[in-house]
Design a protein around this motif. Structure first.
Motif, PDB file in Angstrom:
ATOM      1  N   ILE A 179      37.347  26.324  43.319  1.00 40.35           N
ATOM      2  CA  ILE A 179      38.042  25.880  45.086  1.00 40.35           C
ATOM      3  C   ILE A 179      39.693  26.030  46.000  1.00 40.35           C
ATOM      4  N   ASP A 180      40.332  25.463  44.953  1.00 38.46           N
ATOM      5  CA  ASP A 180      41.602  25.014  45.989  1.00 38.46           C
ATOM      6  C   ASP A 180      42.349  25.951  45.526  1.00 38.46           C
ATOM      7  N   ILE A 181      42.518  27.711  45.151  1.00 40.38           N
ATOM      8  CA  ILE A 181      43.495  28.562  45.234  1.00 40.38           C
ATOM      9  C   ILE A 181      42.983  29.494  46.000  1.00 40.38           C
ATOM     10  N   PRO A 182      41.858  29.792  45.997  1.00 42.04           N
ATOM     11  CA  PRO A 182      41.098  30.620  47.241  1.00 42.04           C
ATOM     12  C   PRO A 182      41.648  29.973  48.622  1.00 42.04           C
ATOM     13  N   LEU A 183      41.399  28.508  48.818  1.00 35.93           N
ATOM     14  CA  LEU A 183      41.469  28.058  49.803  1.00 35.93           C
ATOM     15  C   LEU A 183      43.004  28.164  50.313  1.00 35.93           C
ATOM     16  N   GLU A 218      48.520  31.342  54.682  1.00 38.38           N
ATOM     17  CA  GLU A 218      48.488  32.437  56.135  1.00 38.38           C
ATOM     18  C   GLU A 218      48.043  31.694  57.942  1.00 38.38           C
ATOM     19  N   THR A 219      47.559  30.841  57.790  1.00 38.78           N
ATOM     20  CA  THR A 219      47.396  30.440  59.261  1.00 38.78           C
ATOM     21  C   THR A 219      48.516  29.899  59.739  1.00 38.78           C
ATOM     22  N   GLY A 220      48.576  29.505  60.547  1.00 38.93           N
ATOM     23  CA  GLY A 220      49.240  28.764  61.415  1.00 38.93           C
ATOM     24  C   GLY A 220      49.696  26.437  60.775  1.00 38.93           C
ATOM     25  N   LEU A 221      49.043  26.502  59.633  1.00 40.54           N
ATOM     26  CA  LEU A 221      49.775  25.658  58.690  1.00 40.54           C
ATOM     27  C   LEU A 221      50.521  26.067  58.206  1.00 40.54           C
ATOM     28  N   VAL A 237      50.224  26.459  40.987  1.00 44.92           N
ATOM     29  CA  VAL A 237      49.669  27.047  42.469  1.00 44.92           C
ATOM     30  C   VAL A 237      50.690  27.106  43.715  1.00 44.92           C
ATOM     31  N   ALA A 238      50.611  25.844  43.432  1.00 38.15           N
ATOM     32  CA  ALA A 238      50.969  25.594  45.457  1.00 38.15           C
ATOM     33  C   ALA A 238      52.595  25.889  45.258  1.00 38.15           C
ATOM     34  N   LEU A 239      53.299  25.145  44.525  1.00 39.74           N
ATOM     35  CA  LEU A 239      55.062  25.616  44.028  1.00 39.74           C
ATOM     36  C   LEU A 239      55.247  27.454  44.261  1.00 39.74           C
ATOM     37  N   VAL A 240      54.032  27.924  43.659  1.00 39.13           N
ATOM     38  CA  VAL A 240      54.287  29.323  43.746  1.00 39.13           C
ATOM     39  C   VAL A 240      54.477  29.631  44.676  1.00 39.13           C
ATOM     40  N   PHE A 241      53.358  29.423  45.631  1.00 40.92           N
ATOM     41  CA  PHE A 241      53.198  30.077  46.689  1.00 40.92           C
ATOM     42  C   PHE A 241      54.294  29.978  48.058  1.00 40.92           C
ATOM     43  N   SER A 243      57.081  29.000  47.194  1.00 42.11           N
ATOM     44  CA  SER A 243      58.537  29.813  47.475  1.00 42.11           C
ATOM     45  C   SER A 243      58.525  30.979  47.815  1.00 42.11           C
ATOM     46  N   GLY A 244      57.712  31.790  48.792  1.00 45.46           N
ATOM     47  CA  GLY A 244      57.312  32.906  48.864  1.00 45.46           C
ATOM     48  C   GLY A 244      57.522  32.664  50.831  1.00 45.46           C
ATOM     49  N   LEU A 245      57.188  31.295  51.241  1.00 46.68           N
ATOM     50  CA  LEU A 245      57.247  30.681  52.706  1.00 46.68           C
ATOM     51  C   LEU A 245      58.834  31.183  53.510  1.00 46.68           C
ATOM     52  N   GLU A 246      58.663  30.366  54.319  1.00 41.12           N
ATOM     53  CA  GLU A 246      59.836  29.787  54.722  1.00 41.12           C
ATOM     54  C   GLU A 246      61.167  29.327  53.901  1.00 41.12           C
ATOM     55  N   ASP A 247      62.296  29.301  54.212  1.00 42.54           N
ATOM     56  CA  ASP A 247      63.411  28.598  53.295  1.00 42.54           C
ATOM     57  C   ASP A 247      62.520  26.543  54.013  1.00 42.54           C
TER      58      ASP A 247
END
Length: 498
Positions: free
Chosen positions: A383-387, A393-396, A239-243, A245-249
């Motif tokens: 807990i993990d996926i919604p968090l 989407e924050t500065g993290l 799930v983290a990988l999917v997320f 892949s949609g962020l910055e290079d």
């Protein structure tokens, strides 16, 4: 543990080679993202889930042998399990290869069309690795039940050697596909390396289609909840990988690179402890020896706590330095280092929690309780996926995915250990509170030392990967190990005698 350490070091070399050749670029993102799909499915279909369901059943079959029967039934069981596994995974592999592009579009979110096309091509090449590593995982489980640990622990070495060789020799001609060829060759090596010892113990690879065997059906029934519980870390990683892949290079590569460093202490220390103690707990449970089960559980848990805290402390203060010295060369730049180090910090705060969660699961599997870890795993995912959705989407950004993972597994580990302790009624050996206070005291002193060293040494590491910097970071690491051992001895935490 020593064999696993060598395997992890070679795994690190593999990542360093990938970073040097492909950098922290979009191409490297494709390689890391695609490989993580079959690697995580391996944990779902074979290594994590099937092994966890198989080992207690095989332990019961071998216990019958100790009670006077021969081990013919154990051999028949393994034939039937291997046949069922091969057919099942072969169907999955065939469908995935035929429909590679739709699968990749579901699993990944690269916005660029060329990345998706390259990912589909690489996916077709590497996905058959799943079948090879699944068979290898069954061989490993069988050998572990016979107290053979060295050869199974060395088998992954062949994987890393093949991937490194393929990239170095063929990347100029085949580009990213060279890594895929190395992955397939590594999967073959993992099976071939274990096969001689497997055959020597009387097992074989003859197909047996009688899946109506009650033991096989029990394994399958147990495997279903274990998929959700034993492999929850693989699911959250995917799930983290999917997320990512949609962020910055560079985000996907940062996630993959951070996990390699995170898995270095996890694989060498935690996984080794679990690998050695899970078959033992299964045998104690099969024999009805509650006292021995309590003693083994307490011993393994003390080992995990004592072994996992020091590397976590070290990464918190020197994680960025380690990544920069290890990877920053050729096309891997300081930008990739900073991004990966932030992700590593997020995962590091949960290092002990994931280790404790992984071990506690195996205790429940040993006593044939699959419901409890299944329900707790659902809570971890909840807990993990919604968090993760919130924090990315924050500065993290990509580091938020790691922080969410650590928080979720800390909660899950606390629940599993509380339930396990109530089932065991009491823990053998040192009192948990007293032992925990001494371990925290020792690692608190280590943290003070490392904080001072980080301040005194300054920014030497920003010059990147040089032999001088490598020698310095190794010296700091060796000092940390020496100080930890000395503190453990002073505080009477002789974990090597447990």
């Amino acid at each position: 543990m020593a064999c696993t350490a060598l395997s992890r070091v070679l795994g690190f070399v593999r990542v360093a080679v990938i970073g040097a050749v492909f950098g922290a670029t979009g191409v490297a993102d494709v390689l890391n993202a695609v490989f993580m799909i079959p690697n995580n499915l391996r944990k779902l279909l074979a290594e994590g889930a099937l092994s966890s369901a198989l080992i207690p059943e095989l332990a019961r079959a071998l216990q019958s042998r100790r009670d006077g029967a021969d081990d013919r039934e154990a051999r028949i069981l393994i034939r039937r399990v291997l046949t069922l596994l091969t057919v099942t995974v072969l169907v999955v592999v065939t469908l995935a290869v035929l429909f590679a592009r739709p699968v990749v579009e579901v699993m990944l979110e690269f916005p660029e069309a060329w990345k998706m096309e390259l990912a589909a091509e690489l996916f077709r090449l590497v996905f058959p690795y799943l079948l090879l590593v699944s068979v290898g995982a069954v061989l490993m489980a069988v050998l572990n039940c016979h107290d053979v640990f060295v050869v199974p622990a060395l088998a992954p070495l062949l994987f890393s050697v093949n991937v490194i060789a393929a990239i170095v020799l063929f990347h100029r001609h085949w580009g990213l596909l060279a890594a895929g060829i190395g992955i397939l060759a590594g999967g073959i090596g993992g099976v071939v390396g274990q096969l001689p010892l497997f055959l020597r113990r009387g097992y074989d690879l003859r197909p047996d289609w009688r899946w109506s065997d009650p033991r096989v059906r029990r394994i399958v029934r147990q495997w279903v909840p274990v998929v959700a519980s034993a492999s929850i870390f693989a699911i959250t990683q995917q799930v983290a990988l999917v997320f990512a892949s949609g962020l910055e290079d560079g985000s996907t590569s940062a996630l993959a690179n951070a996990l390699v460093f995170w898995q270095l202490p996890f694989g060498i220390l935690s996984v080794s402890v679990v690998t050695a103690h899970f078959p033992r707990m299964s045998r104690h449970a099969a024999a009805g020896d509650g006292e021995a089960l309590r003693e083994t559980f307490a011993k393994a848990l003390r080992l995990i706590v004592a072994l996992m805290l020091p590397p976590a402390v070290f990464y918190l203060f020197f994680g960025e330095q380690v990544i920069q010295v290890a990877l920053e060369r050729m096309t891997f730049t300081a930008v990739g280092t900073r991004l990966a180090s932030r992700v590593l910090t997020g995962y590091t705060v949960g290092l002990l929690s994931v280790a404790a969660f992984n071990f506690a699961q195996r205790y429940f599997y040993a006593i044939a309780d699959y419901r409890t870890p299944f329900l707790v795993s659902l809570a971890v995912a909840a807990i993990d996926i919604p968090l993760a959705i919130l924090l990315k989407e924050t500065g993290l950004r990509v580091a938020g995915l790691a922080v969410a993972n650590s928080i979720a597994f800390t909660a899950g580990a606390a629940i599993l250990l509380a339930v396990a302790r109530s089932r065991l009624q009491r823990l053998a050996g040192a009192q948990p509170v007293s032992y925990g206070v001494r371990v925290v005291t020792a690692n608190g002193a280590l943290a003070v030392l490392l904080a001072g060293l980080a301040t005194v040494t300054g920014t030497w590491w920003q010059t990147g990967s040089t032999w001088q910097n490598a020698a310095l970071i190794c010296s700091i690491g060796a000092l940390a190990v020496g100080v930890t051992l000395a503190l453990y001895r002073v505080l009477r935490l002789a974990w090597w005698q447990l």
